[in-house]
Enzyme design. Structure first.
Site, mmCIF file in Angstrom:
data_model
loop_
_atom_site.group_PDB
_atom_site.id
_atom_site.type_symbol
_atom_site.label_atom_id
_atom_site.label_comp_id
_atom_site.label_asym_id
_atom_site.label_seq_id
_atom_site.Cartn_x
_atom_site.Cartn_y
_atom_site.Cartn_z
ATOM 1 N N CYS A 37 0.826 -1.209 0.000
ATOM 2 C CA CYS A 37 0.000 0.000 0.000
ATOM 3 C C CYS A 37 0.861 1.259 0.000
ATOM 4 O O CYS A 37 2.046 1.207 0.287
ATOM 5 C CB CYS A 37 -0.848 0.062 1.275
ATOM 6 S SG CYS A 37 -1.962 -1.305 1.524
ATOM 7 N N CYS A 41 -2.741 4.936 2.882
ATOM 8 C CA CYS A 41 -3.871 4.005 2.768
ATOM 9 C C CYS A 41 -4.707 4.008 4.049
ATOM 10 O O CYS A 41 -4.185 3.962 5.161
ATOM 11 C CB CYS A 41 -3.378 2.600 2.471
ATOM 12 S SG CYS A 41 -4.730 1.452 2.102
ATOM 13 N N CYS A 68 -2.698 -2.955 -3.331
ATOM 14 C CA CYS A 68 -3.932 -2.796 -2.562
ATOM 15 C C CYS A 68 -5.049 -2.304 -3.483
ATOM 16 O O CYS A 68 -4.831 -1.437 -4.314
ATOM 17 C CB CYS A 68 -3.689 -1.785 -1.444
ATOM 18 S SG CYS A 68 -5.150 -1.298 -0.513
ATOM 19 N N CYS A 71 -6.132 1.692 -1.967
ATOM 20 C CA CYS A 71 -5.321 2.893 -2.248
ATOM 21 C C CYS A 71 -4.686 2.870 -3.634
ATOM 22 O O CYS A 71 -4.166 3.879 -4.088
ATOM 23 C CB CYS A 71 -4.251 3.086 -1.184
ATOM 24 S SG CYS A 71 -2.922 1.864 -1.197
#
Length: 189
Positions: A37, A41, A68, A71
């Site tokens: 991420c 995030c 992810c 994000c």
């Protein structure tokens, strides 16, 4: 991309606070989920022992992590947002350096006027003001976690002089660095 000079603990604090200013400086990977991420995030925070940090998306992907879905660290931003993100990343990761608007614009590859106009439009502040905030944030970290003198802290955080450091600190927190340290230490007892 800008170099990363952050300790594990500093990076951990950045992901806990979902600090978007560090997006692009590093990526957070979670061993148990195999997901990486951006520092900003908003997903649930992992256990500290399950976290690894990578300088680039490619490093995280080569280590077996996937992006992810919340994000989307693998998706590029709109041109203005991309420019601002690159400036923020550079300033955040190179705060110790002497950075002028001209040198910053050369690094980014746009004119100083365009850089400042776009940055102010997106963030409502100048690159210089942003850099000063980053330096004060670093100074706060050092005041809390070291016994460095104010002079040492001002030099380690990229301020050209102690008077500039004191002025920026006082403008930001309405107290001196010494008073801040004393208040913080007394609150820890």
């Amino acid at each position: 991309m800008a170099k990363v000079n952050l300790s594990f603990e500093e990076m951990w604090q950045r992901i806990i606070s979902c600090d978007r200013n560090y997006d692009g400086c590093f990526y957070t990977a979670v061993k148990t989920t195999k997901i990486y991420c951006r520092p900003s995030c908003k997903s649930r925070k992992p256990k500290k022992e399950n976290v690894q940090f990578y300088k680039t998306k490619t490093e995280a992907e080569n280590a077996g992590f996937r992006a992810c879905k919340r994000c989307k660290p693998d998706i590029e931003l709109a041109p203005q947002e991309e420019l601002v993100s690159e400036v923020i990343s550079f300033l955040t990761c190179n705060y110790k350096e002497v950075i002028t608007l001209e040198s910053l614009s050369l690094h980014i590859g746009v004119s100083p006027f365009h850089l400042e106009r776009v940055f102010k439009h997106v963030t409502s502040e100048s690159p210089r003001t942003f850099l000063e905030k980053v330096r004060v944030e670093k100074a706060i970290h050092l005041l809390k976690n070291t016994d460095n003198t104010n002079l040492e802290i001002s030099l380690k955080t990229g301020f050209k002089s102690t008077s500039t450091f004191y002025k920026a600190f006082k403008n930001s927190l309405h107290t001196s660095p010494s008073e801040y340290r004393k208040q913080w230490r007394s609150s820890q007892i």
